[in-house]
Design a protein around this motif. Structure first.
Motif, mmCIF file in Angstrom:
data_model
loop_
_atom_site.group_PDB
_atom_site.id
_atom_site.type_symbol
_atom_site.label_atom_id
_atom_site.label_comp_id
_atom_site.label_asym_id
_atom_site.label_seq_id
_atom_site.Cartn_x
_atom_site.Cartn_y
_atom_site.Cartn_z
ATOM 1 N N TYR A 60 0.509 -1.156 0.106
ATOM 2 C CA TYR A 60 0.112 0.009 0.030
ATOM 3 C C TYR A 60 1.275 1.149 0.198
ATOM 4 N N LEU A 61 0.101 2.185 -0.493
ATOM 5 C CA LEU A 61 0.950 3.606 -0.605
ATOM 6 C C LEU A 61 0.032 4.643 0.067
ATOM 7 N N LEU A 62 0.882 5.157 1.257
ATOM 8 C CA LEU A 62 -0.135 6.420 1.835
ATOM 9 C C LEU A 62 0.483 7.490 1.101
ATOM 10 N N LEU A 63 -0.136 8.780 1.353
ATOM 11 C CA LEU A 63 0.611 10.568 0.730
ATOM 12 C C LEU A 63 -0.174 11.010 2.036
ATOM 13 N N THR A 64 0.977 12.053 2.035
ATOM 14 C CA THR A 64 0.587 13.534 2.983
ATOM 15 C C THR A 64 1.409 14.384 1.911
ATOM 16 N N LEU A 92 -4.371 -3.305 4.548
ATOM 17 C CA LEU A 92 -5.142 -1.670 5.371
ATOM 18 C C LEU A 92 -5.741 -1.627 6.415
ATOM 19 N N GLU A 93 -5.650 -2.495 7.373
ATOM 20 C CA GLU A 93 -5.397 -2.391 9.420
ATOM 21 C C GLU A 93 -3.895 -1.919 9.339
ATOM 22 N N HIS A 94 -3.239 -2.065 8.420
ATOM 23 C CA HIS A 94 -1.323 -2.189 8.677
ATOM 24 C C HIS A 94 -1.443 -0.218 8.259
ATOM 25 N N ALA A 95 -2.163 0.188 7.405
ATOM 26 C CA ALA A 95 -2.314 1.546 6.599
ATOM 27 C C ALA A 95 -2.718 2.568 8.001
ATOM 28 N N LEU A 121 -15.290 -3.580 1.982
ATOM 29 C CA LEU A 121 -13.771 -3.659 3.403
ATOM 30 C C LEU A 121 -14.340 -2.879 4.011
ATOM 31 N N TYR A 122 -13.442 -1.341 3.052
ATOM 32 C CA TYR A 122 -13.859 -0.235 3.671
ATOM 33 C C TYR A 122 -14.685 0.238 4.870
ATOM 34 N N GLU A 123 -15.990 -0.284 4.318
ATOM 35 C CA GLU A 123 -17.216 0.458 5.034
ATOM 36 C C GLU A 123 -17.118 -0.673 6.610
#
Length: 152
Positions: A60-64, A92-95, A121-123
């Protein structure tokens, strides 16, 4: 959940495997080696990979943004052979945990409106649809903007 999954921050040595996973998972808006290399050294990007038996099976890739506590899940991918194993949820839980530990106030994402598996999943993890994005994707598909707020 498999105890054989290993999560770690991605490195430049992962670029070829990340590109290969993108090719296997997406038929639109794929990231290439140049993008991954740029993001891996950018202070605003956080890329984590998941391996099983020394094989990359997800990322996964998170951006800030500077001076913002709103984080964005830009991309998340699970190898086709690992789907249905709970890996997507684990990624997703890790992110979410990485964003929380780094003082994010929310985590946002965009998802194709026809990607019902991902939306469910997101919901389940308390993301809510906050906007409809008409024609958002390259192929003309609509998107949803979803957000998980860490402040209540």
């Amino acid at each position: 959940m498999s105890t054989a999954w290993q999560f770690r921050e991605a490195t430049l040595q992962d670029v070829d495997n990340l590109v290969a996973l993108e090719q296997r998972c997406f038929d639109y808006s794929r990231m290439g080696a140049r993008s991954f290399k740029r993001l891996l050294v950018a202070p605003s990007a956080h890329i984590y990979v998941c391996e099983q038996n020394n094989t990359l099976i997800g990322y996964y890739l998170l951006l800030t943004r500077k001076n913002s506590q709103r984080w964005r899940l830009y991309s998340i991918a699970t190898a086709p052979e690992a789907r249905g194993t709970g890996l997507g949820r684990a990624l997703l839980e890790h992110a979410i945990e990485v964003a929380r530990v780094n003082a994010a106030i929310s985590l946002g994402l965009e998802v194709k409106t026809d990607n019902t598996t991902a939306i469910r999943l997101y919901e389940k993890l308390d993301f809510a649809v906050i906007d409809l994005l008409p024609g958002y994707y390259d192929d003309g598909t609509d998107g949803y903007r979803m957000r998980l707020s860490f402040t209540h």
